[in-house]
Design an enzyme around this catalytic site. Structure first.
Site, short mmCIF file in Angstrom:
data_model
loop_
_atom_site.label_atom_id
_atom_site.label_comp_id
_atom_site.label_asym_id
_atom_site.label_seq_id
_atom_site.Cartn_x
_atom_site.Cartn_y
_atom_site.Cartn_z
N HIS A 251 34.12 -7.52 -2.05
CA HIS A 251 33.95 -6.38 -2.96
C HIS A 251 33.72 -6.89 -4.37
O HIS A 251 34.39 -7.82 -4.83
CB HIS A 251 35.19 -5.48 -2.96
CG HIS A 251 35.09 -4.36 -3.95
ND1 HIS A 251 34.36 -3.22 -3.70
CD2 HIS A 251 35.61 -4.21 -5.20
CE1 HIS A 251 34.44 -2.41 -4.73
NE2 HIS A 251 35.19 -2.99 -5.67
N ASP B 38 41.59 8.95 -1.79
CA ASP B 38 40.92 8.23 -2.87
C ASP B 38 39.67 8.97 -3.34
O ASP B 38 39.36 8.98 -4.53
CB ASP B 38 40.56 6.82 -2.43
CG ASP B 38 39.79 6.08 -3.52
OD1 ASP B 38 40.38 5.83 -4.58
OD2 ASP B 38 38.60 5.79 -3.32
N ARG C 269 39.87 11.31 -11.67
CA ARG C 269 40.01 10.31 -12.73
C ARG C 269 38.79 10.29 -13.63
O ARG C 269 38.89 10.09 -14.84
CB ARG C 269 40.24 8.93 -12.12
CG ARG C 269 41.61 8.73 -11.50
CD ARG C 269 41.64 7.49 -10.62
NE ARG C 269 41.18 6.32 -11.34
CZ ARG C 269 40.49 5.33 -10.79
NH1 ARG C 269 40.17 5.37 -9.51
NH2 ARG C 269 40.11 4.31 -11.52
#
Length: 444
Positions: free
Chosen positions: A84, A163, A170
């Protein structure tokens, strides 16, 4: 699961208290089910942003987000290993890396995302290949891992649904920069993918999310701690992102550059980072006896790339989209290119159509910026420095505005070239061959 009053959980974190495991589990479960209001989760996210979390809280928060959905069971014949990147400008490394590591004997389940803002998205790049599709079922992912060894696709809808909700929240509540929330977001998805090992490319510099080395170091350590706590072998490389990676920044042009690398060419910095990450991945997968540099040079990684693209409906031999309009930015004077700011180049590519401001916005496959010179290169007045690619010429002025202070040409004479050669470790492979691209390695 025992119920809590949301206001008590918010107050506890607001006042700097440590959230209990039970509070965390209840919060994530209630938010996923819709029993915790958006404004309450927004308040808690801000409290976490301001007060932080300790390592135990972060690990539990991550685990609760993993448990909000499914976890892939990758029963394949090869050792599984994933990678990642925290995102950068010109960061096309997944494209050559996944087939390279697969050609070395591992299975690489690379579930990727789309670009937002100045950083590009792997899926956007690959969708410039005619016929290629990003969405695969779990059974298709496993079959491709068994038959090809690598898959790059969108995450299945069942992975870490908490998430997905929190990420969007967020973004609109100015809590994106919280390291506990960043780290748990990344790791909940990656751990849910089911790989036995994970290598993280944590970028730092002007074109990265983490602008300073201390910030990148804190994030890298947090990510490694989370992976280790959840039984996933995890390491992180902290890499430089002050200058665009490679020469291509966009979608189709990054695919073309990645194919160059897989065919044994390409920019030295892209090759360097691809091989460095491959070595870390192979080490975690127990395949340290394989030399990824030799496999890359042999052409086997390119063969795996072709099979990987074809398995997802793409034509690896098809012509890639080309822009309807190209605007050239030329050097203002003789001298040496002293700087090329990654963030500014990324913003220019975004404004040309390579990126998006909102998740639902379309992108142009052919848009982007081609960097014809990199810091340390000698240039002459009028020499092309950058090519701006777009299908919408009206976007060029705003892209040029982003590039106004993006580069500087030093005309101080031969001594300037010598100094820049030292600064950028210029070799016959060019300035991007600098060994300083990988700044640090973080292990458990």
């Amino acid at each position: 699961m025992s119920a809590f009053a949301a206001v008590d959980v918010i107050r506890a974190k607001r006042d700097g208290e440590r959230l209990t495991d039970q509070q965390i589990d209840w919060t994530i479960d209630a938010y996923t089910r819709g029993d915790l209001a958006e404004e309450q989760m927004a308040a808690l996210a801000m409290a976490i942003f301001l007060r932080g979390m300790d390592s135990g809280e972060i690990a539990r928060w991550t685990g609760a987000m993993i448990s909000s959905g499914e976890r892939l069971d990758l029963k394949v014949s090869r050792p599984t290993i994933d990678k990642h990147s925290t995102g950068g400008v010109g960061d096309k490394i997944t494209l050559p890396l996944a087939p390279l590591v697969a050609a070395c004997g591992a299975a690489v389940p690379q579930l990727s995302g789309r670009g937002l803002g100045h950083t590009g998205g792997t899926l956007d790049k690959l969708e410039s290949i005619p016929g290629w599709r990003a969405s695969l079922s779990t059974s298709e992912i496993i079959r491709q891992l068994d038959e090809v060894g690598a898959v790059v696709c969108a995450a299945t809808s069942g992975l870490a649904p908490a998430d997905k909700k929190l990420y969007a929240l967020r973004d609109v509540t100015s809590t994106v920069e919280s390291i506990p929330l960043i780290a748990s977001s990344i790791m909940s998805k990656k751990i849910a993918e089911g790989s036995a090992g994970l290598v993280l490319d944590v970028k730092t510099g002007s074109g990265a999310f983490m602008k300073t080395l201390p910030q990148a170091r804190e994030l890298a350590r947090t990510l490694v701690e989370i992976g280790t706590a959840h039984g996933v072998a995890t390491t992180a490389l902290i890499t430089d992102m002050n200058v665009p990676l490679g020469r291509a920044v966009g979608n189709a042009i990054e695919v073309a550059e990645s194919v160059e690398v897989l065919r044994g060419g390409g920019p030295a910095d892209v090759v360097e980072l691809t091989v460095a990450l491959a070595r870390e991945m192979l080490a975690l997968a127990g395949l340290s006896d394989v030399d990824p540099a030799a496999v890359l040079a042999s052409g086997r990684a390119y063969e795996t790339w072709c099979r990987m693209i074809a398995a997802q409906g793409g034509d690896p031999e098809a012509a890639l989209p080309r822009p309807e309009h190209v605007h050239v930015v030329s050097a203002p004077a003789d001298g040496v290119l002293a700087s090329l700011d990654a963030y500014s180049v990324g913003v220019a590519a975004w404004r040309l159509g390579a990126g998006r401001a909102r998740k639902e916005d379309p992108v142009q496959a052919a848009a982007g910026v081609l960097c014809l010179a990199k810091p340390g290169d000698a240039v002459s007045a009028g020499q092309p420095l950058l090519e701006l690619h777009t299908d919408t010429p009206d976007a060029v002025p705003s892209a040029l505005a982003a590039l106004e202070d993006a580069y500087a040409v030093s005309s101080a004479g031969p001594s300037a070239l010598a100094a820049l050669e030292d600064a950028y470790a210029v070799s016959s492979a060019g300035p991007s061959a600098s060994a300083s691209l990988v700044l640090e390695t973080v292990r458990p």
